[in-house]
Design an enzyme around this catalytic site. Sequence first.
Site: not given
Ligand SMILES: *Cc1c(COP(=O)(O)O)cnc(C)c1O
Length: 426
Positions: A143, A238, A266
């Site tokens: 994701y 990511d 995060k």
């Molecule tokens: C949470 C997450 C996102 C998205 O971040 P948001 O701040 O919710 O837009 C993208 N990549 C990974 C791996 C994530 O865990």
Amino acid sequence: MTSRSFELFAAAQKRIPGGVNSPVRAFRHVGAEPFFVECARGAKIWDVDGNEYIDYIGSWGPAILGHAPKLVVDAVREAATRGLSFGIPNPLEVEMAELICAWMPSIEKARMVNSGTEATMSCIRLARGFTGRDKIIKFDGCYHGHVDALLVKTGSGALTHGRPDSAGVPQAFVDLTVSLPFNDVELVRKAFRENKNEIAAVILEPIPANAGLYFPQKNFLSILRDECTRHGALLIFDEVMTGFRIARGGAQEIYGVTPDLTALGKVIGGGLPVGAFGGRAEIMDQLSPDGPVYQAGTLSGNPLAMAAGLAQLRELERINGWKLLEQLGGQFEKFARDAIAKAKIEITFHRIGSMFCLFFARGRIVDLGGAQRSDLKMFSKFFHTCLQQGVYFAPSQFETSFISTAHTSKDIERTGAVIHKVLAEL
Ligand SMILES: *Cc1c(COP(=O)(O)O)cnc(C)c1O
């Protein structure tokens, strides 16, 4: 007792689609309604009905020092007295960029954004601008936020709600996205052969944590690195979830593989809305105003968010939070494995540092297909019984749970006892 939460959710559903501002909060996967939070401090959350929970979500990752750590709250308060947003450079942005580059040597230049989604979206546009190519390789179950081109066979909320693809994503975008099973090197090689000189980038969570939690198999990341280099594509990690959580330098430090671009979020915002992306200067310099790739943000580098993130990250380093998290994680793992060994059902337990997941499935899990073998009914029962006992794990089999430095050995011990009791009765 959850009557106040029940009332609030009824009101919410009238004015907010599904009653929530992000789908994973809806508890649909476990056939329930969410509780509403009154306040959170340290490792604990209290709902509006006065129930107390040991929290293993930490706002889905950001709360690595636990909820509302005094030094982060103080930093935000102090920054707020000097103004909430300027739309003009402020010194904290420079400090944050320097910290990110120091902790992740693959990043020579970084830009701040307001969410992880913005970070991955910007990485993709930049990779396309830099290479002059349009296609992207991603992996099933990874994701990357709700970016059009990346909402193909995705994980997290979309997967939880049974639709790994989203309506409203144009077919033309889907056509530009090749999604492959994680850990399958041969299919990556084949995709590069079949899309010769068309792949702008390979994007992945180096440790996939949005379809449960599983790990890259031996050499998978270094082979991706080699394939990208050979074919002139960029490798994008990511690390929105793993960045600065599992090690000071993220997953790239642990696996010793250097991506061209990295997306962060995060933990770096300390609980405020923040994301960042960065990488080699030669690539980052393609961004406007220096280069032709447009990217912007009215609130990007917001002083409150920078103050919160800097305070949190510096504290994490000061207390060597990663070592503490590994100790707590190890203690948790011991309790969990003991309980699993005594349970009658099959469970596969995965952990790295402060991130963990119990799959209600047997055997090796190395990709989305493996995660999907899980017994979701069993998971749901486990989730609810733990919640009743005051332990709040992620409300979906396809999520990862988190430990913070605010969790005490006693919290973990209590959780261990709960897991033991719950699994024995499943
Ligand atoms: C949470 C997450 C996102 C998205 O971040 P948001 O701040 O919710 O837009 C993208 N990549 C990974 C791996 C994530 O865990």
